[in-house]
Design an enzyme around this catalytic site. Structure first.
Site, PDB file in Angstrom:
ATOM      1  N   TYR A 179      40.032  34.849  43.954  1.00 30.78           N
ATOM      2  CA  TYR A 179      41.026  35.740  43.512  1.00 30.78           C
ATOM      3  C   TYR A 179      42.504  36.015  43.979  1.00 30.78           C
ATOM      4  CZ  TYR A 179      42.329  40.328  41.613  1.00 30.78           C
ATOM      5  OH  TYR A 179      43.105  41.505  41.021  1.00 30.78           O
ATOM      6  N   SER A 223      48.728  41.275  41.303  1.00 28.64           N
ATOM      7  CA  SER A 223      48.144  42.106  42.305  1.00 28.64           C
ATOM      8  C   SER A 223      48.835  41.932  43.665  1.00 28.64           C
ATOM      9  CB  SER A 223      46.774  41.659  42.472  1.00 28.64           C
ATOM     10  OG  SER A 223      45.915  42.087  43.538  1.00 28.64           O
TER      11      SER A 223
END
Length: 257
Positions: free
Chosen positions: A161, A148
């Site tokens: 995250y 990501s």
């Protein structure tokens, strides 16, 4: 005159994609399938997994359903060994399964931390190790770990995250260090902000969406199909000397301030 072979062709290759019943995982499965691969759709829910597989078959693609929980080490190993024996070698692994949970870090529940790490990080190790043992014997293979922009950047309320995706970046490099000698290429594909079910709340948040479009040089959200070209490259022989890298598909977000 010699015939030039398409290095991006995936004909005859088998690709397992974790968490591929919907969203980015499903779109990547479609993209690899359109490039010629036989795709193995994975999820924990049997009905949803088989439905996703049927949808790809209806589009004329080669697909099989493989139901197991990637956060369970024993299930993962057993399922992968069964696939190798019953369906044939896994040539390409895409570690896509992931979850998100948002909360201020000082209020983030320990059980949510553990759940997030089990899915976003532990599962990448479990599945990759099980698949790599077979790839090592064959001296070939492609592993693509979905990272990501949060593999590089932090934002309030999603620190766990970001920590998990940062760890995926380093795990990708570590897999390169250990497995490149066996002609296994392990790389990461790191999406920016894409219009997916996981991001629906952000897409519908006008203030955030306006900020994102101004922050991103491309000036817009990404569309999931725009990830497929990068995935095909990393899954194909075109990337045979690319290893341990993170390929950011983010409209330029991580390149500017």
């Amino acid at each position: 005159m010699s015939t030039r072979i398409n290095p991006f062709c995936l004909d005859g290759r088998r690709a397992l994609l974790t968490g591929s019943c919907r969203g980015i995982g499903f779109e990547l499965a479609r993209g690899l399938g359109q490039a010629g691969a036989k795709v193995l759709i994975n999820g924990r829910d049997k009905e949803r997994t088989h439905a996703a597989c049927a949808k790809l078959r209806d589009e004329g693609l080669m697909a099989e359903a493989v139901v197991f929980d990637v956060t369970d080490y024993g299930q993962s190993k057993t399922a992968i060994d069964d696939v190798e024996k019953r369906l044939g070698p896994i040539d390409i692994l895409v570690n896509n399964a992931g979850i998100q949970h948002r909360a201020p870090l000082e209020e983030f529940a320990p059980e949510k931390w553990r759940e997030l790490m089990q899915t976003n990080l532990d599962a990448v190790f479990y599945v990759s190790q099980a698949v790599a043992r077979h790839m090592i014997d064959r001296k070939r293979g492609k592993i693509i770990n979905i990272g990501s922009v949060q593999s590089e950047l932090a934002r309030p309320s999603i620190t766990p995250y970001a920590a998990s995706k940062g760890a995926v970046r380093m795990l990708t490099r570590g897999m390169c260090a250990d497995w490149a000698r066996y002609s296994i290429q392990t790389n990461g594909l790191a999406p920016g902000y894409f219009q997916t079910e996981l991001n629906r709340a952000l897409v519908e948040d006008r203030e955030f969406s306006d900020w994102l479009c101004k922050r991103t040089p491309a000036g817009r959200w990404g569309q999931v199909e725009e990830l497929c070209g990068a995935a095909i490259f990393l899954a194909s022989s075109a990337s045979d000397f690319v290893n341990g890298q993170m390929l950011y598909v983010d409209g330029g977000l991580t390149s500017v301030v």
